[in-house]
Motif scaffolding. Sequence first.
Motif, PDB file in Angstrom:
ATOM      1  N   ALA A  16       0.828  -1.204   0.000  1.00 28.45           N
ATOM      2  CA  ALA A  16       0.000   0.000   0.000  1.00 28.45           C
ATOM      3  C   ALA A  16       0.865   1.258   0.000  1.00 28.45           C
ATOM      4  N   VAL A  17       1.984   1.228   0.722  1.00 31.05           N
ATOM      5  CA  VAL A  17       2.895   2.373   0.744  1.00 31.05           C
ATOM      6  C   VAL A  17       3.462   2.633  -0.648  1.00 31.05           C
ATOM      7  N   VAL A  18       3.935   1.575  -1.311  1.00 32.11           N
ATOM      8  CA  VAL A  18       4.500   1.734  -2.651  1.00 32.11           C
ATOM      9  C   VAL A  18       3.435   2.213  -3.636  1.00 32.11           C
ATOM     10  N   ALA A  19       2.238   1.621  -3.568  1.00 35.09           N
ATOM     11  CA  ALA A  19       1.153   2.031  -4.463  1.00 35.09           C
ATOM     12  C   ALA A  19       0.788   3.495  -4.220  1.00 35.09           C
ATOM     13  N   GLY A  20       0.763   3.904  -2.954  1.00 33.54           N
ATOM     14  CA  GLY A  20       0.451   5.290  -2.646  1.00 33.54           C
ATOM     15  C   GLY A  20       1.488   6.248  -3.180  1.00 33.54           C
ATOM     16  N   ALA A  21       2.762   5.861  -3.078  1.00 36.07           N
ATOM     17  CA  ALA A  21       3.839   6.725  -3.558  1.00 36.07           C
ATOM     18  C   ALA A  21       3.761   6.940  -5.055  1.00 36.07           C
ATOM     19  N   TYR A  22       3.319   5.921  -5.797  1.00 38.46           N
ATOM     20  CA  TYR A  22       3.253   6.033  -7.247  1.00 38.46           C
ATOM     21  C   TYR A  22       1.873   6.439  -7.738  1.00 38.46           C
ATOM     22  N   SER A  23       0.958   6.721  -6.815  1.00 37.12           N
ATOM     23  CA  SER A  23      -0.365   7.221  -7.198  1.00 37.12           C
ATOM     24  C   SER A  23      -0.403   8.740  -7.114  1.00 37.12           C
ATOM     25  N   SER A  24      -0.286   9.249  -5.894  1.00 43.45           N
ATOM     26  CA  SER A  24      -0.304  10.699  -5.674  1.00 43.45           C
ATOM     27  C   SER A  24       0.172  10.977  -4.259  1.00 43.45           C
TER      28      SER A  24
END
Length: 244
Positions: A16-24
């Motif tokens: 979730a941290v990685v996905a959040g970093a590459y989302s916004s």
Amino acid sequence: MKWWSIGVIGLAGLAAVVAGAYSSPQALLAVAVLTAVGVGIGWPHFLGIPAKKTLAALIGLPGVGSAVAAAYVPAPAFLDWTPAFLAAGVLAVFVMQLLRGTGQAQRLESTLGSCVGVLLSCLGAGWIACSRFNGVREMFLVAAVSAAIALLAGLIRWPDRVVAPLGIAGAGLAGPLAGLVFSDIAIIPAAVAGIVVGAVLVSFRRLVVLRGEPMNLPAAVGIALGPVSAVGSLAYFIDKLLIY
């Protein structure tokens, strides 16, 4: 809960941290806030101490404040507010224990353990700082990949004397490999990051083994997200000291 579920929760939090970093930036902030809340709610359950609801607020709120500050303060002062939130959380824990009065059960364990929880909650802001630092996410990915390897090693039901070296060595090798694949980070800083991250995560696995008791869902969430939160600040400071 099953012992392996803790590692799965940790991997989910890391993803979730990685996905959040590459989302916004807002998505990463939301993940950091939820992580702080998860640590706040779960840590008192993992410790098995009284006043769980009050301590959940005292542990989680400083982490939320630290994450919000890291997301919005001007560069390069990403974590300048983190010590203030950490100090406020520790002070609040001591005041709460004083209000409980003398002779209360597990007063010392509650105080010391809750202070550790405040620290873990606040360190999650490091993921935001690492993502914002120079606008480059190479060390972010190196730390995330190393942490994932260490968490996967922790799922193996072997003794700690085997899993601990395996997790540290695996993370130490995964760091340079991730650096070579995803960035141009030098091998030595990436290896240092991997080894440090691996050592932190296998240490938390040891805490689970030493506890030796079945855990409910909040306790599993707290002990799973705590080290994931801590890795964020480790990655940021390693990036700042060895690479920048």
